[in-house]
Write a protein that holds these residues in place. Structure first.
Motif, PDB file in Angstrom:
ATOM      1  N   VAL A 178      11.597  -9.234  -5.307  1.00  0.00           N
ATOM      2  CA  VAL A 178      11.589  -9.091  -3.850  1.00  0.00           C
ATOM      3  C   VAL A 178      10.161  -9.138  -3.312  1.00  0.00           C
ATOM      4  O   VAL A 178       9.863  -9.860  -2.347  1.00  0.00           O
ATOM      5  CB  VAL A 178      12.284  -7.780  -3.430  1.00  0.00           C
ATOM      6  CG1 VAL A 178      12.073  -7.516  -1.944  1.00  0.00           C
ATOM      7  CG2 VAL A 178      13.779  -7.852  -3.745  1.00  0.00           C
ATOM      8  N   LEU A 179       9.267  -8.393  -3.921  1.00  0.00           N
ATOM      9  CA  LEU A 179       7.878  -8.414  -3.475  1.00  0.00           C
ATOM     10  C   LEU A 179       7.282  -9.812  -3.619  1.00  0.00           C
ATOM     11  O   LEU A 179       6.534 -10.286  -2.746  1.00  0.00           O
ATOM     12  CB  LEU A 179       7.053  -7.399  -4.268  1.00  0.00           C
ATOM     13  CG  LEU A 179       7.373  -5.919  -4.027  1.00  0.00           C
ATOM     14  CD1 LEU A 179       6.621  -5.038  -5.020  1.00  0.00           C
ATOM     15  CD2 LEU A 179       7.049  -5.516  -2.594  1.00  0.00           C
ATOM     16  N   GLY A 180       7.625 -10.479  -4.727  1.00  0.00           N
ATOM     17  CA  GLY A 180       7.096 -11.813  -4.973  1.00  0.00           C
ATOM     18  C   GLY A 180       7.509 -12.821  -3.920  1.00  0.00           C
ATOM     19  O   GLY A 180       6.760 -13.760  -3.602  1.00  0.00           O
ATOM     20  N   GLY A 182       0.782  -1.222   0.000  1.00  0.00           N
ATOM     21  CA  GLY A 182       0.000   0.000   0.000  1.00  0.00           C
ATOM     22  C   GLY A 182       0.817   1.277   0.000  1.00  0.00           C
ATOM     23  O   GLY A 182       0.257   2.380  -0.055  1.00  0.00           O
ATOM     24  N   LYS A 183       2.152   1.152   0.052  1.00  0.00           N
ATOM     25  CA  LYS A 183       3.017   2.333   0.106  1.00  0.00           C
ATOM     26  C   LYS A 183       3.387   2.808  -1.307  1.00  0.00           C
ATOM     27  O   LYS A 183       3.251   2.081  -2.301  1.00  0.00           O
ATOM     28  CB  LYS A 183       4.280   2.011   0.891  1.00  0.00           C
ATOM     29  CG  LYS A 183       4.038   1.671   2.363  1.00  0.00           C
ATOM     30  CD  LYS A 183       3.507   2.858   3.119  1.00  0.00           C
ATOM     31  CE  LYS A 183       3.575   2.664   4.634  1.00  0.00           C
ATOM     32  NZ  LYS A 183       2.686   1.596   5.137  1.00  0.00           N
ATOM     33  N   GLN A 232       0.956  -4.703  -7.964  1.00  0.00           N
ATOM     34  CA  GLN A 232      -0.403  -4.224  -7.734  1.00  0.00           C
ATOM     35  C   GLN A 232      -0.688  -4.005  -6.252  1.00  0.00           C
ATOM     36  O   GLN A 232      -1.674  -3.346  -5.889  1.00  0.00           O
ATOM     37  CB  GLN A 232      -1.414  -5.222  -8.321  1.00  0.00           C
ATOM     38  CG  GLN A 232      -1.340  -5.318  -9.847  1.00  0.00           C
ATOM     39  CD  GLN A 232      -2.330  -6.315 -10.413  1.00  0.00           C
ATOM     40  OE1 GLN A 232      -2.896  -7.126  -9.680  1.00  0.00           O
ATOM     41  NE2 GLN A 232      -2.532  -6.266 -11.726  1.00  0.00           N
ATOM     42  N   ASP A 233       0.176  -4.560  -5.396  1.00  0.00           N
ATOM     43  CA  ASP A 233      -0.014  -4.400  -3.949  1.00  0.00           C
ATOM     44  C   ASP A 233       0.643  -3.137  -3.413  1.00  0.00           C
ATOM     45  O   ASP A 233       0.529  -2.831  -2.218  1.00  0.00           O
ATOM     46  CB  ASP A 233       0.540  -5.623  -3.201  1.00  0.00           C
ATOM     47  CG  ASP A 233      -0.257  -6.883  -3.493  1.00  0.00           C
ATOM     48  OD1 ASP A 233      -1.492  -6.864  -3.277  1.00  0.00           O
ATOM     49  OD2 ASP A 233       0.342  -7.872  -3.968  1.00  0.00           O
TER      50      ASP A 233
END
Length: 353
Positions: free
Chosen positions: A187-189, A168-169, A196-197
């Motif tokens: 990294v997010l994965g 959300g940032k 999209q997050d």
């Protein structure tokens, strides 16, 4: 009387002769001597020299790097200068969006040497992930050049204590088509998130750090050998909002187990201004990459120039002072072949089999 007259006559005659003689001498002295007749100078035959053979034009090499705020650009600038001075070519470094675009430039023949990070290189060669079903089997490693830290730069007071808090940032993920975008996705994965997050912003690394410093963004991964100058500047700027996040051991394990080409790559204390403790993070390696049909003798010359002048390179750009470049055997574990010219030189040095 006759004798006396005779003497008078002789005196008169003698005086007349003397006057005539004197007049003749004076007349001769008053006349200018005529100059000697000169023959016109004969022109010398023109000197002719055989035409000089034109020097062969130096081969031009274009090195595609990345944005000016990252590590590849100064690495490419230093290498271009070295190649021009030591390898008999005319080399130049140009900016680009980064690894993904560089693969495209190389395969289209619009660049001769490109900078590519390890995960993008492996995916492109094998035809996996971003390149699923589109393998580029002509890719070859010219030389490993950089160990690339992931500098997790965050905004103070953004409520970020871990990567999971990025949800959300406002996250600056790099320019579209860059390896930095892929790094953020990777990294997010690892933590079950996608772009999209977060609220992604697609700008370059230098702009990303500036945005965080000014409170206009919340986080980014600045990729490059620490210390990155823009990060250092942001940390000491008056009223700065920037800080560097240290990962937990659990986060490092999560990332490196998910992505085998990544590795733990801590940043020693004192690397950044006022940094008292080690910053725990991960990273990847960076390479100079060419096509299979790149001339073998030229590849040999370029790699030889780099290692014969490694002290100059590390002074010209400190990012070369890393394990990947100085101990190349440790950086050649990914399943992408060395170029034959590079392999020949490294084998002669006893660094690879």
């Amino acid at each position: 009387m006759a004798n006396r007259w005779t003497r008078v006559q002789w005196q008169v005659i003698s005086l007349v002769l003397l006057i005539v003689f004197a007049a003749t001498v004076l007349a001769g002295c008053g006349q200018a001597q005529a100059p000697a007749k000169q023959e016109p100078a004969k022109p010398e035959p023109a000197k002719t020299e055989p035409p000089k053979a034109a020097e062969p034009a130096k081969k031009r090499l274009n090195i595609a790097t990345a944005t000016t705020g990252g590590a590849y650009y100064p690495a490419g600038i230093a290498a271009a200068q070295l190649f021009t001075e030591q390898a008999g070519v005319q080399a130049s470094a140009s900016t680009s969006a980064g690894s993904v675009e560089n693969i495209d430039l190389l395969m289209k023949g619009e660049a001769d040497i490109v900078c590519v990070q390890s995960n993008i290189l492996q995916w492109a060669y094998e035809g996996s992930d971003t390149y699923k079903g589109k393998p580029n089997q002509d890719l070859r490693i010219l030389a490993p050049i950089l160990s690339q830290h992931y500098n997790f730069v965050i905004r103070k007071n953004a409520g970020i204590k871990s990567v999971r808090d990025w949800k959300g940032k406002r996250v600056v993920v790099g320019r579209a088509g860059s390896g930095t975008v892929s790094t953020h996705e990777m990294v997010l994965g690892a933590f079950g998130m996608t772009l999209q997050d977060v609220k992604p912003d697609y700008i370059g690394q230098a702009e990303a750090i500036e945005a965080i410093r000014n409170g206009l963004a919340d986080a980014t991964i600045a990729v490059g050998a620490a210390p990155i100058s823009q990060v250092s500047d942001a940390l000491v700027a008056p009223n700065t909002n920037a800080a560097v996040l240290s990962l937990s051991d659990e986060e490092i394990k999560t990332i490196t187990e998910k992505h085998k080409w990544s590795m733990a790559m801590p940043i020693p204390a004192g690397t950044y201004p006022n940094q008292k403790d080690e910053i725990k993070t991960v990273g990847h390696l960076g390479y100079f990459v060419v096509r299979k049909d790149f001339p073998q003798d030229l590849a040999y010359k370029l790699v030889k120039a780099m290692y014969d002048n490694k002290d100059w390179l590390t002074k010209s750009y400190s990012g070369y002072n890393n394990v990947a470049f100085l101990e190349p055997a440790k950086a050649l574990s990914i399943p992408v072949p060395l170029h034959e010219g590079s392999k020949k030189y490294l084998q002669e040095k006893g660094w690879v089999k």
